[in-house]
Design a protein around this motif. Sequence first.
Motif, PDB file in Angstrom:
ATOM      1  N   ARG A  16      30.327  49.810 -67.123  1.00 13.62           N
ATOM      2  CA  ARG A  16      29.179  50.699 -67.287  1.00 13.62           C
ATOM      3  C   ARG A  16      29.599  51.955 -68.027  1.00 13.62           C
ATOM      4  O   ARG A  16      30.801  52.182 -68.238  1.00 13.62           O
ATOM      5  N   ASP A  17      28.617  52.787 -68.389  1.00 12.39           N
ATOM      6  CA  ASP A  17      28.923  54.011 -69.139  1.00 12.39           C
ATOM      7  C   ASP A  17      28.866  55.248 -68.233  1.00 12.39           C
ATOM      8  O   ASP A  17      28.683  56.359 -68.699  1.00 12.39           O
ATOM      9  N   TRP A  18      29.010  55.051 -66.926  1.00  9.68           N
ATOM     10  CA  TRP A  18      29.100  56.148 -65.977  1.00  9.68           C
ATOM     11  C   TRP A  18      30.154  55.790 -64.930  1.00  9.68           C
ATOM     12  O   TRP A  18      30.515  54.636 -64.779  1.00  9.68           O
ATOM     13  N   ILE A  19      30.646  56.809 -64.222  1.00  5.33           N
ATOM     14  CA  ILE A  19      31.704  56.587 -63.228  1.00  5.33           C
ATOM     15  C   ILE A  19      31.124  56.546 -61.818  1.00  5.33           C
ATOM     16  O   ILE A  19      31.304  55.572 -61.095  1.00  5.33           O
ATOM     17  N   GLY A  20      30.416  57.588 -61.424  1.00  5.04           N
ATOM     18  CA  GLY A  20      29.828  57.641 -60.100  1.00  5.04           C
ATOM     19  C   GLY A  20      30.745  58.252 -59.057  1.00  5.04           C
ATOM     20  O   GLY A  20      31.911  58.577 -59.318  1.00  5.04           O
ATOM     21  N   VAL A  21      30.201  58.417 -57.865  1.00  4.59           N
ATOM     22  CA  VAL A  21      30.950  58.993 -56.747  1.00  4.59           C
ATOM     23  C   VAL A  21      30.842  58.064 -55.550  1.00  4.59           C
ATOM     24  O   VAL A  21      29.847  57.345 -55.390  1.00  4.59           O
ATOM     25  N   PRO A  22      31.855  58.035 -54.675  1.00  5.70           N
ATOM     26  CA  PRO A  22      31.823  57.137 -53.517  1.00  5.70           C
ATOM     27  C   PRO A  22      30.761  57.550 -52.492  1.00  5.70           C
ATOM     28  O   PRO A  22      30.607  58.726 -52.172  1.00  5.70           O
ATOM     29  N   ARG A  23      30.048  56.561 -52.002  1.00 11.07           N
ATOM     30  CA  ARG A  23      29.081  56.756 -50.931  1.00 11.07           C
ATOM     31  C   ARG A  23      29.105  55.537 -50.016  1.00 11.07           C
ATOM     32  O   ARG A  23      29.456  54.431 -50.421  1.00 11.07           O
ATOM     33  N   LYS A  24      28.675  55.722 -48.774  1.00 13.54           N
ATOM     34  CA  LYS A  24      28.476  54.607 -47.856  1.00 13.54           C
ATOM     35  C   LYS A  24      27.101  54.000 -48.122  1.00 13.54           C
ATOM     36  O   LYS A  24      26.103  54.722 -48.147  1.00 13.54           O
ATOM     37  N   LEU A  25      27.048  52.691 -48.295  1.00 12.96           N
ATOM     38  CA  LEU A  25      25.775  51.994 -48.452  1.00 12.96           C
ATOM     39  C   LEU A  25      25.491  51.226 -47.171  1.00 12.96           C
ATOM     40  O   LEU A  25      26.246  50.337 -46.781  1.00 12.96           O
ATOM     41  N   CYS A  31      34.844  64.506 -47.637  1.00 14.19           N
ATOM     42  CA  CYS A  31      35.018  64.266 -49.068  1.00 14.19           C
ATOM     43  C   CYS A  31      34.021  65.121 -49.833  1.00 14.19           C
ATOM     44  O   CYS A  31      32.813  65.102 -49.523  1.00 14.19           O
ATOM     45  N   PRO A  32      34.451  65.896 -50.829  1.00 14.71           N
ATOM     46  CA  PRO A  32      33.517  66.697 -51.617  1.00 14.71           C
ATOM     47  C   PRO A  32      32.402  65.832 -52.205  1.00 14.71           C
ATOM     48  O   PRO A  32      32.665  64.727 -52.674  1.00 14.71           O
ATOM     49  N   PRO A  33      31.150  66.272 -52.157  1.00 13.33           N
ATOM     50  CA  PRO A  33      29.999  65.439 -52.545  1.00 13.33           C
ATOM     51  C   PRO A  33      30.084  64.835 -53.949  1.00 13.33           C
ATOM     52  O   PRO A  33      29.569  63.732 -54.164  1.00 13.33           O
ATOM     53  N   ALA A  72      33.040  64.402 -55.732  1.00 10.86           N
ATOM     54  CA  ALA A  72      34.388  63.928 -56.059  1.00 10.86           C
ATOM     55  C   ALA A  72      34.337  62.437 -56.367  1.00 10.86           C
ATOM     56  O   ALA A  72      33.612  61.677 -55.720  1.00 10.86           O
ATOM     57  N   ILE A  73      35.104  61.985 -57.349  1.00  9.83           N
ATOM     58  CA  ILE A  73      35.131  60.558 -57.676  1.00  9.83           C
ATOM     59  C   ILE A  73      36.174  59.816 -56.847  1.00  9.83           C
ATOM     60  O   ILE A  73      36.220  58.587 -56.874  1.00  9.83           O
ATOM     61  N   THR A  74      36.988  60.565 -56.072  1.00 11.21           N
ATOM     62  CA  THR A  74      37.982  59.981 -55.185  1.00 11.21           C
ATOM     63  C   THR A  74      37.862  60.591 -53.798  1.00 11.21           C
ATOM     64  O   THR A  74      37.741  61.813 -53.656  1.00 11.21           O
ATOM     65  N   CYS A  75      37.884  59.742 -52.783  1.00  7.93           N
ATOM     66  CA  CYS A  75      37.868  60.211 -51.399  1.00  7.93           C
ATOM     67  C   CYS A  75      39.112  59.659 -50.700  1.00  7.93           C
ATOM     68  O   CYS A  75      39.318  58.436 -50.664  1.00  7.93           O
ATOM     69  N   SER A  76      39.916  60.555 -50.162  1.00 11.86           N
ATOM     70  CA  SER A  76      41.140  60.158 -49.465  1.00 11.86           C
ATOM     71  C   SER A  76      41.038  60.509 -47.994  1.00 11.86           C
ATOM     72  O   SER A  76      40.505  61.571 -47.630  1.00 11.86           O
ATOM     73  N   PHE A  77      41.563  59.628 -47.169  1.00  8.99           N
ATOM     74  CA  PHE A  77      41.512  59.819 -45.729  1.00  8.99           C
ATOM     75  C   PHE A  77      42.893  59.548 -45.140  1.00  8.99           C
ATOM     76  O   PHE A  77      43.196  58.439 -44.729  1.00  8.99           O
ATOM     77  N   PRO A  78      43.750  60.583 -45.128  1.00 12.50           N
ATOM     78  CA  PRO A  78      45.116  60.418 -44.605  1.00 12.50           C
ATOM     79  C   PRO A  78      45.093  60.035 -43.125  1.00 12.50           C
ATOM     80  O   PRO A  78      44.157  60.360 -42.391  1.00 12.50           O
ATOM     81  N   LEU A  79      46.138  59.355 -42.712  1.00 16.90           N
ATOM     82  CA  LEU A  79      46.265  58.996 -41.284  1.00 16.90           C
ATOM     83  C   LEU A  79      46.533  60.216 -40.434  1.00 16.90           C
ATOM     84  O   LEU A  79      47.143  61.182 -40.879  1.00 16.90           O
TER      85      LEU A  79
END
Length: 265
Positions: free
Chosen positions: A199-208, A254-256, A258-265
């Motif tokens: 696609r021609d867009w990246i997007g951001v992570p969300r829960k569906l 995760c910042p609204p 942000a294209i990456t969401c990290s969840f350290p242990l």
Amino acid sequence: MLRLGGRGLLLGLAAAAAAAAAAARWVGWWSGRAGLRLFAPEELARYRGGPGDPGLYLALLGRVYDVSSGRRHYEPGAHYSGFAGRDASRAFVTGDYSEAGLVDHVADLSFSEVLTLQNWLSFYEKNYEFVGRVIGRFYSEDGLPTPELTQVEAMISQGLEAGRRALEEKQTFPPCNAEWSSNRGSRFWCSPESGGVSRDWIGVPRKLYKPGAKEPHCVCVRTTGPPSDQSPDLPADTNRGDLDHPNLGEYTGCPPLAITCSFPL
């Protein structure tokens, strides 16, 4: 109507067209043909490809095909010899090649299993000659579809439609890239080809959140332009893409945007 960008639009339109063509072809397969040969099951049983047999035929969903060109697969002693001279539709899905499994009973199969039969039917239509129909579960003595075949046809049409909707959803909400390690924990991120959707867009992570699903899954959500489900002839009310879709939720911490969401242990 979905509004997709660039290659995603082309992929979505191509898939929808393919599904429509498959549905039309499926309905066409059941239409009557002049001079069509009808086989009684005991007559079809003579076509097993052995010495003195009149030919090598098999049936799938009541449609009979001459598989002589694939003799090495279906002749006596070959791996698929049990399919010859009968309608063993069920075994195409179950892989049960015993006498009990080589039958034509398919009424209890799931949508996905019936779609597998449709794929096999496409294979035989493309590679082997259609020679007639077998009287019994799927065709009556006058060669017309029975209620059971009509039910199978309806399940296939519904399955194709469900597949089309799932593909449209995947184009709108492509799955995230994901990784996990014992040292760094979990990470979700989006890219122009995450989820296998170019696609021609990246997007951001969300829960569906999907009805009936136990857990949400991570998707990439477009952040600009009008919503995908907005009619194209209406003016754009927002420039937030699909961020306001009611089935979406943000990842805590995760910042609204942000294209990456990290969840350290």
